[in-house]
Scaffold this active site. Structure first.
Site, PDB file in Angstrom:
ATOM      1  N   HIS A  30      45.563 -21.171  44.299  1.00  0.00           N
ATOM      2  CA  HIS A  30      44.750 -21.132  45.711  1.00  0.00           C
ATOM      3  C   HIS A  30      45.784 -20.927  46.808  1.00  0.00           C
ATOM      4  CE1 HIS A  30      46.725 -25.029  44.907  1.00  0.00           C
ATOM      5  NE2 HIS A  30      46.774 -25.318  45.946  1.00  0.00           N
ATOM      6  N   HIS A  32      47.628 -22.340  49.089  1.00  0.00           N
ATOM      7  CA  HIS A  32      48.284 -23.337  49.801  1.00  0.00           C
ATOM      8  C   HIS A  32      49.972 -22.956  49.652  1.00  0.00           C
ATOM      9  CE1 HIS A  32      45.692 -27.240  49.847  1.00  0.00           C
ATOM     10  NE2 HIS A  32      45.527 -26.445  50.952  1.00  0.00           N
ATOM     11  N   ASP A  34      52.739 -23.924  48.775  1.00  0.00           N
ATOM     12  CA  ASP A  34      53.428 -24.349  47.696  1.00  0.00           C
ATOM     13  C   ASP A  34      53.297 -23.440  46.633  1.00  0.00           C
ATOM     14  OD1 ASP A  34      51.258 -25.853  47.807  1.00  0.00           O
ATOM     15  OD2 ASP A  34      52.076 -27.348  46.497  1.00  0.00           O
ATOM     16  N   HIS A  35      52.111 -22.753  46.535  1.00  0.00           N
ATOM     17  CA  HIS A  35      51.727 -21.620  45.454  1.00  0.00           C
ATOM     18  C   HIS A  35      51.937 -20.414  45.544  1.00  0.00           C
ATOM     19  CE1 HIS A  35      49.808 -25.446  43.345  1.00  0.00           C
ATOM     20  NE2 HIS A  35      50.010 -25.780  44.389  1.00  0.00           N
ATOM     21  N   HIS A 107      39.540 -28.922  44.586  1.00  0.00           N
ATOM     22  CA  HIS A 107      40.950 -29.289  45.493  1.00  0.00           C
ATOM     23  C   HIS A 107      40.431 -29.194  47.060  1.00  0.00           C
ATOM     24  CE1 HIS A 107      44.977 -29.545  46.298  1.00  0.00           C
ATOM     25  NE2 HIS A 107      45.087 -28.258  46.772  1.00  0.00           N
ATOM     26  N   ASP A 177      46.350 -27.144  41.514  1.00  0.00           N
ATOM     27  CA  ASP A 177      46.136 -28.408  42.160  1.00  0.00           C
ATOM     28  C   ASP A 177      44.532 -28.906  42.042  1.00  0.00           C
ATOM     29  OD1 ASP A 177      48.501 -28.037  43.106  1.00  0.00           O
ATOM     30  OD2 ASP A 177      48.151 -27.990  45.092  1.00  0.00           O
ATOM     31  N   HIS A 235      53.833 -30.395  39.163  1.00  0.00           N
ATOM     32  CA  HIS A 235      53.405 -30.819  40.653  1.00  0.00           C
ATOM     33  C   HIS A 235      53.578 -32.105  40.887  1.00  0.00           C
ATOM     34  CE1 HIS A 235      50.969 -30.349  44.326  1.00  0.00           C
ATOM     35  NE2 HIS A 235      51.120 -28.921  44.029  1.00  0.00           N
TER      36      HIS A 235
END
Ligand SMILES: [Zn+2]
Ligand SMILES: [Zn+2]
Length: 272
Positions: A30, A32, A34-35, A107, A177, A235
């Site tokens: 996805h 975000h 941090d990904h 999520h 997530d 995570h």
């Protein structure tokens, strides 16, 4: 294969001696930071290394848009083509070695979970059976070992006559997530190895619910329901100075649990 591209992805690729020019598939769950934050830098480094081979990227449709816009704005000229597959429930990509499947995760934004399935291997080869059937050693043996029939003196010999039953390949699941869900438990069923969101401890279960993440205990419950063989928690929220208690909470439900960590190497055994 790279599962999500956080900030540190380049260093990890280098530390793990993954060839920047090798066959590779990147799965993004996805959009975000941090990904995906490390993705552009990784593509740039691959170009500096003069990568020529196409790179497979699987992710939400918006990911391709983001890549196109940012690489144009930042004048990133890639030396290799990107083969983008849009994530959607079902099979999203087949490569020479793997089949990649996606399912919807739960999520705060559109997110996907992935299962990577290695193709099955032919069964164990029995040389004595091949000799009995007068198949000469050499090329014909290797054909049979690869699961192909051969003809000897006008006689057809099937691989099943000289090998055991086909052996299944390995199956790896990755949640990204997500909240746990019955759909994900089904999706991950029978995985040899599952990497699952474990952002929170059970004492912060309300935060996990609110922020659409999972506790390590919920990850363990899902692993148990799905009948996976091994679980890796990942995570972790920065609020915990150690992951030991999260692992402990998970192991009460699902004993074969480990905590993911930077640079950790784990091997995935073939199913017996
Ligand atoms: Zn997220
Ligand atoms: Zn995240």
């Amino acid at each position: 294969m790279i599962l999500d591209c956080g900030e540190g992805v380049q260093r990890q690729v280098i530390d793990a001696s993954v060839g920047l020019g090798s066959d590779m598939t990147i799965l993004i769950t996805h959009l975000h930071g941090d990904h995906v934050a490390g993705l552009l830098g990784l593509l740039q480094t691959m170009s500096l290394a003069q990568r020529r081979k196409p790179l497979n990227i699987v992710g939400p449709a918006e990911l391709l848009k983001w890549l196109q816009v940012t690489s144009e704005m930042l004048h990133i000229g890639l030396t290799f083509p990107i083969r983008f597959s849009e994530a959607r429930p079902g099979t999203v990509l087949r490569t020479a070695a793997f089949r990649f499947r996606a399912a919807r995760a739960v999520h705060s934004v559109e997110a996907f979970a992935y299962v990577v399935e290695e193709y099955g291997r032919p069964g164990v080869f029995y040389p004595e059976k091949a000799r009995e059937l007068k198949v000469p050693e050499g090329k014909l043996w290797s054909r049979l070992q690869k699961g192909r029939a051969v003809v000897v003196g006008g006689r057809r010999v099937e691989p099943s006559q000289v090998t055991g039953p086909p052996r299944p390949g390995r199956k790896i699941g990755y949640s990204g997530d997500t909240r746990p869900s019955p759909g994900l438990a089904r999706f991950f069923s029978g995985c040899d190895f599952l990497i699952f969101d474990s952002t929170f401890s059970r004492k912060d279960a309300d935060k996990a619910k609110e922020r659409k993440h999972s506790t390590s205990e919920e990850a363990a419950e899902l692993a148990k329901k799905a009948g996976v063989r091994k679980l890796a928690l990942t995570h972790f929220s920065a609020r915990y100075t150690s992951t030991a208690s999260l692992v402990r909470e998970a192991r009460r439900v699902f004993p074969n649990t480990v905590a993911g960590a930077d640079g950790l190497t784990l091997s995935v055994d073939y199913p017996s």
